[in-house]
Write a protein that holds these residues in place. Structure first.
Motif, PDB file in Angstrom:
ATOM      1  N   PRO A 120       0.824  -1.212   0.000  1.00 22.20           N
ATOM      2  CA  PRO A 120       0.000   0.000   0.000  1.00 22.20           C
ATOM      3  C   PRO A 120       0.859   1.264   0.000  1.00 22.20           C
ATOM      4  O   PRO A 120       1.901   1.336   0.651  1.00 22.20           O
ATOM      5  CB  PRO A 120      -0.811  -0.124   1.296  1.00 22.20           C
ATOM      6  CG  PRO A 120      -0.918  -1.608   1.502  1.00 22.20           C
ATOM      7  CD  PRO A 120       0.422  -2.151   1.062  1.00 22.20           C
ATOM      8  N   GLY A 121       0.408   2.239  -0.767  1.00 24.91           N
ATOM      9  CA  GLY A 121       1.106   3.511  -0.875  1.00 24.91           C
ATOM     10  C   GLY A 121       0.625   4.270  -2.085  1.00 24.91           C
ATOM     11  O   GLY A 121      -0.277   3.836  -2.798  1.00 24.91           O
ATOM     12  N   ARG A 122       1.256   5.411  -2.320  1.00 25.72           N
ATOM     13  CA  ARG A 122       0.928   6.252  -3.473  1.00 25.72           C
ATOM     14  C   ARG A 122       2.204   6.553  -4.239  1.00 25.72           C
ATOM     15  O   ARG A 122       3.258   6.770  -3.653  1.00 25.72           O
ATOM     16  CB  ARG A 122       0.302   7.566  -3.036  1.00 25.72           C
ATOM     17  CG  ARG A 122      -1.047   7.403  -2.389  1.00 25.72           C
ATOM     18  CD  ARG A 122      -1.540   8.746  -1.867  1.00 25.72           C
ATOM     19  NE  ARG A 122      -2.719   8.546  -1.075  1.00 25.72           N
ATOM     20  CZ  ARG A 122      -3.917   8.970  -1.420  1.00 25.72           C
ATOM     21  NH1 ARG A 122      -4.074   9.640  -2.537  1.00 25.72           N
ATOM     22  NH2 ARG A 122      -4.951   8.730  -0.643  1.00 25.72           N
ATOM     23  N   THR A 123       2.073   6.583  -5.545  1.00 25.63           N
ATOM     24  CA  THR A 123       3.201   6.912  -6.406  1.00 25.63           C
ATOM     25  C   THR A 123       2.635   7.445  -7.711  1.00 25.63           C
ATOM     26  O   THR A 123       1.410   7.524  -7.877  1.00 25.63           O
ATOM     27  CB  THR A 123       4.117   5.673  -6.611  1.00 25.63           C
ATOM     28  OG1 THR A 123       5.331   6.088  -7.244  1.00 25.63           O
ATOM     29  CG2 THR A 123       3.437   4.591  -7.423  1.00 25.63           C
ATOM     30  N   LYS A 124       3.492   7.825  -8.634  1.00 25.73           N
ATOM     31  CA  LYS A 124       2.983   8.301  -9.918  1.00 25.73           C
ATOM     32  C   LYS A 124       3.952   7.979 -11.037  1.00 25.73           C
ATOM     33  O   LYS A 124       5.134   7.708 -10.800  1.00 25.73           O
ATOM     34  CB  LYS A 124       2.673   9.793  -9.875  1.00 25.73           C
ATOM     35  CG  LYS A 124       3.877  10.672  -9.635  1.00 25.73           C
ATOM     36  CD  LYS A 124       3.446  12.119  -9.519  1.00 25.73           C
ATOM     37  CE  LYS A 124       4.631  13.001  -9.167  1.00 25.73           C
ATOM     38  NZ  LYS A 124       4.261  14.395  -9.056  1.00 25.73           N
ATOM     39  N   LEU A 125       3.404   7.995 -12.242  1.00 23.22           N
ATOM     40  CA  LEU A 125       4.203   7.841 -13.452  1.00 23.22           C
ATOM     41  C   LEU A 125       3.875   9.029 -14.338  1.00 23.22           C
ATOM     42  O   LEU A 125       2.731   9.195 -14.769  1.00 23.22           O
ATOM     43  CB  LEU A 125       3.871   6.534 -14.188  1.00 23.22           C
ATOM     44  CG  LEU A 125       4.557   6.353 -15.540  1.00 23.22           C
ATOM     45  CD1 LEU A 125       6.078   6.289 -15.392  1.00 23.22           C
ATOM     46  CD2 LEU A 125       4.042   5.105 -16.247  1.00 23.22           C
ATOM     47  N   ALA A 126       4.871   9.874 -14.595  1.00 17.55           N
ATOM     48  CA  ALA A 126       4.707  11.047 -15.447  1.00 17.55           C
ATOM     49  C   ALA A 126       5.362  10.755 -16.794  1.00 17.55           C
ATOM     50  O   ALA A 126       6.541  10.426 -16.863  1.00 17.55           O
ATOM     51  CB  ALA A 126       5.331  12.272 -14.797  1.00 17.55           C
ATOM     52  N   LEU A 127       4.568  10.850 -17.849  1.00 18.16           N
ATOM     53  CA  LEU A 127       5.043  10.562 -19.205  1.00 18.16           C
ATOM     54  C   LEU A 127       4.922  11.800 -20.084  1.00 18.16           C
ATOM     55  O   LEU A 127       4.050  12.645 -19.863  1.00 18.16           O
ATOM     56  CB  LEU A 127       4.213   9.434 -19.824  1.00 18.16           C
ATOM     57  CG  LEU A 127       4.239   8.090 -19.101  1.00 18.16           C
ATOM     58  CD1 LEU A 127       3.186   7.158 -19.701  1.00 18.16           C
ATOM     59  CD2 LEU A 127       5.616   7.470 -19.198  1.00 18.16           C
ATOM     60  N   ARG A 128       5.777  11.879 -21.078  1.00 21.36           N
ATOM     61  CA  ARG A 128       5.713  12.953 -22.067  1.00 21.36           C
ATOM     62  C   ARG A 128       5.852  12.347 -23.454  1.00 21.36           C
ATOM     63  O   ARG A 128       6.736  11.520 -23.697  1.00 21.36           O
ATOM     64  CB  ARG A 128       6.824  13.959 -21.840  1.00 21.36           C
ATOM     65  CG  ARG A 128       6.964  14.950 -23.014  1.00 21.36           C
ATOM     66  CD  ARG A 128       7.831  16.095 -22.696  1.00 21.36           C
ATOM     67  NE  ARG A 128       7.013  16.986 -21.862  1.00 21.36           N
ATOM     68  CZ  ARG A 128       7.491  18.079 -21.277  1.00 21.36           C
ATOM     69  NH1 ARG A 128       8.747  18.407 -21.416  1.00 21.36           N
ATOM     70  NH2 ARG A 128       6.698  18.840 -20.554  1.00 21.36           N
ATOM     71  N   GLU A 129       4.975  12.779 -24.351  1.00 17.78           N
ATOM     72  CA  GLU A 129       5.093  12.404 -25.758  1.00 17.78           C
ATOM     73  C   GLU A 129       5.482  13.650 -26.533  1.00 17.78           C
ATOM     74  O   GLU A 129       4.858  14.702 -26.409  1.00 17.78           O
ATOM     75  CB  GLU A 129       3.761  11.881 -26.301  1.00 17.78           C
ATOM     76  CG  GLU A 129       3.882  11.489 -27.767  1.00 17.78           C
ATOM     77  CD  GLU A 129       2.540  11.357 -28.463  1.00 17.78           C
ATOM     78  OE1 GLU A 129       2.386  10.395 -29.226  1.00 17.78           O
ATOM     79  OE2 GLU A 129       1.664  12.218 -28.261  1.00 17.78           O
ATOM     80  N   CYS A 130       6.530  13.513 -27.333  1.00 20.32           N
ATOM     81  CA  CYS A 130       6.920  14.607 -28.214  1.00 20.32           C
ATOM     82  C   CYS A 130       7.668  14.029 -29.405  1.00 20.32           C
ATOM     83  O   CYS A 130       7.998  12.841 -29.441  1.00 20.32           O
ATOM     84  CB  CYS A 130       7.759  15.659 -27.487  1.00 20.32           C
ATOM     85  SG  CYS A 130       9.324  15.109 -26.798  1.00 20.32           S
ATOM     86  N   PHE A 131       7.904  14.891 -30.385  1.00 17.06           N
ATOM     87  CA  PHE A 131       8.592  14.458 -31.594  1.00 17.06           C
ATOM     88  C   PHE A 131      10.047  14.181 -31.255  1.00 17.06           C
ATOM     89  O   PHE A 131      10.766  15.059 -30.790  1.00 17.06           O
ATOM     90  CB  PHE A 131       8.478  15.529 -32.690  1.00 17.06           C
ATOM     91  CG  PHE A 131       9.027  15.089 -34.004  1.00 17.06           C
ATOM     92  CD1 PHE A 131       8.267  14.310 -34.858  1.00 17.06           C
ATOM     93  CD2 PHE A 131      10.312  15.421 -34.386  1.00 17.06           C
ATOM     94  CE1 PHE A 131       8.763  13.886 -36.072  1.00 17.06           C
ATOM     95  CE2 PHE A 131      10.825  14.998 -35.601  1.00 17.06           C
ATOM     96  CZ  PHE A 131      10.051  14.228 -36.445  1.00 17.06           C
ATOM     97  N   GLN A 132      10.460  12.924 -31.429  1.00 16.11           N
ATOM     98  CA  GLN A 132      11.822  12.465 -31.144  1.00 16.11           C
ATOM     99  C   GLN A 132      12.248  12.756 -29.707  1.00 16.11           C
ATOM    100  O   GLN A 132      13.413  13.071 -29.436  1.00 16.11           O
ATOM    101  CB  GLN A 132      12.814  13.064 -32.137  1.00 16.11           C
ATOM    102  CG  GLN A 132      12.577  12.654 -33.574  1.00 16.11           C
ATOM    103  CD  GLN A 132      12.760  11.150 -33.770  1.00 16.11           C
ATOM    104  OE1 GLN A 132      13.714  10.580 -33.293  1.00 16.11           O
ATOM    105  NE2 GLN A 132      11.816  10.524 -34.457  1.00 16.11           N
ATOM    106  N   CYS A 133      11.301  12.643 -28.786  1.00 19.77           N
ATOM    107  CA  CYS A 133      11.567  12.883 -27.359  1.00 19.77           C
ATOM    108  C   CYS A 133      12.805  12.115 -26.898  1.00 19.77           C
ATOM    109  O   CYS A 133      12.979  10.946 -27.226  1.00 19.77           O
ATOM    110  CB  CYS A 133      10.376  12.405 -26.527  1.00 19.77           C
ATOM    111  SG  CYS A 133       9.432  13.728 -25.804  1.00 19.77           S
ATOM    112  N   GLY A 134      13.639  12.795 -26.126  1.00 20.20           N
ATOM    113  CA  GLY A 134      14.802  12.147 -25.536  1.00 20.20           C
ATOM    114  C   GLY A 134      15.973  11.948 -26.481  1.00 20.20           C
ATOM    115  O   GLY A 134      16.943  11.298 -26.117  1.00 20.20           O
ATOM    116  N   THR A 135      15.878  12.493 -27.698  1.00 23.94           N
ATOM    117  CA  THR A 135      16.986  12.367 -28.651  1.00 23.94           C
ATOM    118  C   THR A 135      17.536  13.756 -28.978  1.00 23.94           C
ATOM    119  O   THR A 135      16.936  14.775 -28.623  1.00 23.94           O
ATOM    120  CB  THR A 135      16.534  11.697 -29.974  1.00 23.94           C
ATOM    121  OG1 THR A 135      15.718  12.612 -30.711  1.00 23.94           O
ATOM    122  CG2 THR A 135      15.776  10.406 -29.710  1.00 23.94           C
ATOM    123  N   SER A 136      18.625  13.806 -29.702  1.00 22.78           N
ATOM    124  CA  SER A 136      19.186  15.106 -30.106  1.00 22.78           C
ATOM    125  C   SER A 136      18.321  15.779 -31.179  1.00 22.78           C
ATOM    126  O   SER A 136      18.499  16.962 -31.460  1.00 22.78           O
ATOM    127  CB  SER A 136      20.615  14.921 -30.621  1.00 22.78           C
ATOM    128  OG  SER A 136      20.624  14.055 -31.742  1.00 22.78           O
TER     129      SER A 136
END
Length: 157
Positions: A120-136
């Motif tokens: 038992p507890g609380r947590t979260k998952l935060a996601l982001r969608e973008c064009f080529q997210c996380g790349t140069s």
């Protein structure tokens, strides 16, 4: 010898006809999921939560899936932004693409994040969608909008 062949055929037919089906979305992205419907192995199918139902309430040891729209052939990717869920509360089991053909330009599907609730507890998952997210080559502008989704996960008895 004929009896063994018949027995084998019956066993093969019985296991091939299970209620598993595919894991594609049936149009229900709500948290009520499929109300424990059989997933084909005698186990309840994990409940599914989509971008319009981000308040996730599950019990310890329950499996659940967080689903987001997925369009990698258009250059869009999902990344975790910020902290990942606390593994004492929810453990990541699998991440996969579902319901699209990667060889068909413009085809869309879903990205599934499968978790198992722990204590038992609380947590979260935060996601982001973008064009080529996380790349140069990441681009964020009027032609390449960003989508942020945060799932708030509560594990309670």
């Amino acid at each position: 010898m004929k009896q063994a062949t018949l027995t084998l055929a019956v066993l093969l037919a019985a296991t091939a006809c299970g209620g598993g089906g595919d894991n594609s979305d049936n149009g229900d992205s709500g948290g009520s999921g499929n109300d424990g419907a059989d997933g084909g192995a005698g186990m309840p199918r994990p409940r599914e939560f989509g971008i319009h139902d981000t308040r996730v309430q599950v019990r310890p040891h329950e499996q659940f899936v967080l689903k987001v729209p997925y369009r990698p052939s258009e250059g869009y990717r999902w990344i975790v932004r910020g902290d990942k869920p606390d593994p004492r509360t929810a453990t990541l089991i699998d991440t996969r693409a579902q319901g699209f053909d990667p060889d068909r330009m413009g085809d869309r599907g879903e990205r599934w994040y499968s978790y198992r609730a722990e204590k038992p507890g609380r947590t979260k998952l935060a996601l982001r969608e973008c064009f080529q997210c996380g790349t140069s080559n990441e681009r964020v502008d009027a032609d390449h909008p960003v989508k942020d989704v945060t799932f708030h996960i509560t594990v309670a008895n």
